[in-house]
Design an enzyme around this catalytic site. Structure first.
Site: not given
Ligand code: C5P
Length: 237
Positions: A41, A68, A70, A73, A123, A214
């Site tokens: 992603k 990603d 999002k 517009d 979220t 992460r």
């Molecule tokens: O590091 P982590 O596992 O928290 O990363 C989650 C990824 O998913 C990040 O790139 C974050 O921007 C994305 N994301 C999220 N929650 C959302 C939509 C996207 O954590 N509702």
């Protein structure tokens, strides 16, 4: 209707979030992870750091790419931006789940293999955030409403919290792919994610794809971390 792209192999269900400041660091991560992951992603941090150019490179090397960004517009802009992203060879693109935006993105992706994911409700928003922004619905009602609107617009899937996956499945059945971030293997640090689920429970609640950042990218051995998650997906599926 069965949504397209429903993954069958456990490894194809893991999407690693390349949240890196630039393409060089992202490419190092991809090389380190090797064949442990097949889907990456590219989000705002990497894209605005010049990393969008990585999308066609990853696609040419046989990886799948999830852009990603999002989009949201006026319809003309969304449609044309979606068509540009389709030309990068991406597999998934996110747009916000506003009916007008979703319809425009579907028009822009027409004739390409790009699949569209709608972001139901971020979220990070709770009921009071939605009320502050002027919405008449709370989070779970709005998520369900937007899931139905996504199906009507011809969207392929939804990005949602694992906590919402079971309710969306009940509302729309198999019509949408469900892609869930906020996934943490048992014992992993949650960071800034407030509502987390393990890979096994996200799969059990109906997620098709898991987005994990992460816990893989910050691990001292990202390849092994990805392999552990794939093994957990395999055990759950
Ligand atoms: O590091 P982590 O596992 O928290 O990363 C989650 C990824 O998913 C990040 O790139 C974050 O921007 C994305 N994301 C999220 N929650 C959302 C939509 C996207 O954590 N509702």
């Amino acid at each position: 209707m069965i949504a397209p792209m429903r993954p069958t192999e456990p490894r194809d269900r893991l999407i690693v979030a390349l949240d890196a400041p630039d393409a060089a660091e992202a490419e190092r991560l991809v090389a380190t992870i090797g064949d442990a992951a097949r889907f990456y992603k590219i989000g705002m941090e990497l894209a605005y750091g010049g990393g969008l150019a990585l999308a066609p490179k990853l696609a040419a090397s046989g990886k799948r790419v999830f852009i990603d960004l999002k989009l949201h517009d006026i319809p003309n802009t969304v449609e044309r931006a979606t068509a540009q992203i389709a030309r990068l060879g991406a597999t998934f693109l996110t747009v916000h789940a506003y009916p007008q935006t979703m319809r425009a993105a579907v028009a822009g992706a027409k004739g390409s293999p790009l699949k569209l994911l709608a972001v139901s409700v971020l979220t990070s928003s709770d009921d009071s955030d939605l009320a502050e922004a002027g919405y008449a619905f709370g989070v779970s009602d709005l998520v369900e409403r937007r899931a139905r609107q996504a199906v009507a617009a011809g969207i392929d899937g939804l990005v949602c919290s694992p906590a919402e996956a079971a309710r969306i499945r009940a509302a729309v059945g198999d019509a949408l792919l469900l892609v869930t971030p906020g996934v943490r293997p048992a014992g992993a640090a949650t960071g800034d994610q407030k509502r987390v689920a393990t890979p096994a429970s996200a799969i059990a609640d109906g997620a098709d794809y898991l987005v994990v950042g992460r816990p893989v990218t910050q691990d001292s051995d990202p390849r092994a971390a990805a392999e552990r998650i794939v093994a957990e997906i395999a055990a759950a599926g």
